[in-house]
Design an enzyme around this catalytic site. Structure first.
Site, PDB file in Angstrom:
ATOM      1  N   TYR A  68       0.848  -1.190   0.000  1.00  0.00           N
ATOM      2  CA  TYR A  68       0.000   0.000   0.000  1.00  0.00           C
ATOM      3  C   TYR A  68       0.891   1.249   0.000  1.00  0.00           C
ATOM      4  O   TYR A  68       1.265   1.784   1.039  1.00  0.00           O
ATOM      5  CB  TYR A  68      -0.921   0.031   1.225  1.00  0.00           C
TER       6      TYR A  68
ATOM      7  N   PRO B 215     -15.667  -5.714   2.379  1.00  0.00           N
ATOM      8  CA  PRO B 215     -16.907  -6.237   2.954  1.00  0.00           C
ATOM      9  C   PRO B 215     -18.170  -5.520   2.483  1.00  0.00           C
ATOM     10  O   PRO B 215     -19.267  -6.055   2.629  1.00  0.00           O
ATOM     11  CB  PRO B 215     -16.702  -6.032   4.456  1.00  0.00           C
TER      12      PRO B 215
ATOM     13  N   GLN C 226     -16.894  -2.472  -2.257  1.00  0.00           N
ATOM     14  CA  GLN C 226     -16.479  -1.152  -2.739  1.00  0.00           C
ATOM     15  C   GLN C 226     -17.635  -0.151  -2.739  1.00  0.00           C
ATOM     16  O   GLN C 226     -17.728   0.715  -3.610  1.00  0.00           O
ATOM     17  CB  GLN C 226     -15.837  -1.270  -4.129  1.00  0.00           C
TER      18      GLN C 226
ATOM     19  N   LEU D 215     -22.851  -2.213  -1.278  1.00  0.00           N
ATOM     20  CA  LEU D 215     -23.801  -2.650  -0.255  1.00  0.00           C
ATOM     21  C   LEU D 215     -24.267  -1.508   0.649  1.00  0.00           C
ATOM     22  O   LEU D 215     -25.087  -1.726   1.538  1.00  0.00           O
ATOM     23  CB  LEU D 215     -23.200  -3.782   0.572  1.00  0.00           C
ATOM     24  N   THR D 216     -23.779  -0.294   0.395  1.00  0.00           N
ATOM     25  CA  THR D 216     -24.347   0.858   1.106  1.00  0.00           C
ATOM     26  C   THR D 216     -25.694   1.243   0.508  1.00  0.00           C
ATOM     27  O   THR D 216     -26.472   1.958   1.131  1.00  0.00           O
ATOM     28  CB  THR D 216     -23.426   2.079   1.031  1.00  0.00           C
ATOM     29  N   GLY D 217     -25.953   0.803  -0.729  1.00  0.00           N
ATOM     30  CA  GLY D 217     -27.202   1.128  -1.411  1.00  0.00           C
ATOM     31  C   GLY D 217     -27.206   2.478  -2.094  1.00  0.00           C
ATOM     32  O   GLY D 217     -28.161   2.803  -2.818  1.00  0.00           O
ATOM     33  N   LYS D 218     -26.147   3.265  -1.925  1.00  0.00           N
ATOM     34  CA  LYS D 218     -26.195   4.622  -2.485  1.00  0.00           C
ATOM     35  C   LYS D 218     -26.163   4.622  -4.010  1.00  0.00           C
ATOM     36  O   LYS D 218     -26.766   5.496  -4.645  1.00  0.00           O
ATOM     37  CB  LYS D 218     -25.055   5.471  -1.934  1.00  0.00           C
TER      38      LYS D 218
END
Length: 326
Positions: A67, A214, A217, A220-223
Site C-alpha cells: 500500500y 466487505p 467497494q 452494499l451501502t445502497g447509495k
C-alpha cells in the site's frame, strides 16, 4: 469490552480485537500502482479517520507493504501516535508482498516494516498473496523465525486456498505456533469462500477469517442503487466494474431493499446491516476491515458493531444474497 464493543479472540492467537478493524489501503497517498486506486487523503483527514475509529471502539488496523510502498504504514503510525492515549491499546496488522520474491525476503524486509511503523509492533504479519517463488511452508518457516526473534507476534495469510491454509498451519505447528488468520474477499455479494472450502477449513483449524471489501467497494451501502448517476463520479477502476453497471444494480436491488428494511428496524444504514451480517453469521469466526476515506465513514463502520441481527434476519439475508452473490 472496549467503548461498549465486545472484543473477540482472533483465531488461534491471544489477540482480543473488535469485530471490525479499519482497512488502511486508502492511506497510500497515491503512491505506487495500488495506491492510485484511491484519492489522496491529507494527513489531517487520515488522523481524523483513525481517531474516530479508535473513539468508537475499533482497536486494530490493517495495512500492507504494497500500500504505497510503506506509505500507508507510515501514515497509520503517524495517526496512531497523534491519537495519544486513545491509541494505547491499538493493534497493527501488516502484510509482506510475495510476488516476484522468495521466502527469505520476509526476514529481509522486516526491518523496513518496523521502520515504517515507527515503533508500533507488528501484532499480525501476513503473507499477502499465495503467489511467490517459494512454498507456503518455507514462508511459514521464515515467519516462525520472526516470532522467535520477537519481531512479530502472530502469523496470518491472505487469499490462501483451503489446501494452502492447511500447509501453513501444519508448518507453523512444527515450531509450536498456529496459523492465526486468512484475509480474503468476503461479503453478501461475494460468498465464494463458503463453497471452496476456505470457510469450512477456517472453522476446523480455528483460523479467523478477515473479510476485505466487505461492502463490495460501496455497493452494499445502497447509495449507487438509489442514485446510479453517482457511478459517473467515481475515480479509479470502480466505475468500469460490471457490478456498477445499471443492469447489475437493477438485478441486486432486492438485496438492497432488504438491507433498507432491516436498517429501518435498527436505526442503522444498509451498509451497517451488511457489516453486521458479516461479523455475526458465522459466530466469532469472521472479522471485517471496511475502509474509510472520510471521518463520517469511520463513524458508520463503528455503529455497525452496536446492534446484532437475530438468527432469522441473518438467515433471510443469507438466503436472498445467495441469489446474487458470486
Amino acid at each position: 469490552m472496549k467503548n461498549g464493543i465486545q472484543l473477540r479472540r482472533l483465531g488461534n492467537s491471544d489477540l482480543q480485537l473488535s469485530p471490525l478493524g479499519l482497512g488502511c489501503w486508502q492511506f497510500s497517498k497515491g503512491s505506487g500502482i495500488v495506491g492510485k486506486f484511491w484519492p489522496v487523503l491529507g494527513d489531517d483527514a487520515i488522523q481524523d479517520i483513525v481517531r474516530t475509529s479508535l473513539a468508537g471502539g475499533i482497536n486494530w488496523f490493517d495495512t500492507a507493504e504494497i500500500y504505497g510502498g510503506g506509505q500507508s504504514e507510515r501514515m497509520l503510525a503517524d495517526a496512531l501516535n497523534a491519537a495519544g492515549e486513545l491509541a494505547k491499546s491499538a493493534h497493527v496488522a501488516t502484510k509482506w508482498w510475495p510476488i516476484m520474491r522468495s521466502a527469505p525476503s520476509i526476514s529481509g524486509t522486516i526491518e523496513d516494516r518496523l521502520r515504517c511503523l515507527k515503533g508500533w509492533p507488528i501484532d499480525l504479519h501476513q503473507v499477502h498473496q499465495p503467489y511467490s517463488f517459494s512454498t507456503a511452508a518455507s514462508e511459514m518457516r521464515e515467519m516462525a523465525k520472526l516470532v522467535k526473534a520477537g519481531k512479530i507476534k502472530h502469523v496470518g495469510v491472505s487469499n490462501f486456498s483451503a489446501a494452502k491454509m492447511r500447509e501453513a498451519d501444519r508448518t507453523l505447528r512444527e515450531f509450536g505456533l498456529r496459523l492465526t488468520s486468512n484475509q480474503v474477499k468476503y461479503s453478501l455479494l461475494d460468498r465464494r469462500i463458503e463453497r471452496n472450502g476456505v470457510m469450512e477449513t477456517a472453522k476446523e483449524l480455528g483460523v479467523a477469517i478477515i473479510a476485505y471489501s466487505p461492502l463490495e467497494q460501496g455497493l452494499l451501502t445502497g447509495k449507487f442503487h438509489g442514485n446510479p448517476e453517482l457511478v459517473k463520479q467515481l475515480s479509479g477502476p470502480r466505475k468500469w466494474a460490471a457490478a456498477f453497471k445499471p443492469e447489475r444494480l437493477k438485478r441486486t436491488q432486492p438485496l438492497i431493499d432488504l438491507l433498507h428494511q432491516l436498517a429501518a428496524k435498527y436505526d442503522a444504514s444498509p451498509g451497517q446491516v451488511a457489516l453486521n451480517w458479516l461479523i455475526n453469521a458465522h459466530g466469532e469466526t469472521v472479522f471485517a476491515i471496511p475502509g474509510a476515506s472520510k471521518p463520517h465513514q469511520a463513524l458508520e463502520n463503528v455503529k455497525a458493531m452496536r446492534f446484532a441481527l437475530d438468527a432469522d434476519e441473518i438467515a433471510k439475508l443469507s438466503s436472498i444474497s445467495s441469489l446474487y452473490a458470486r
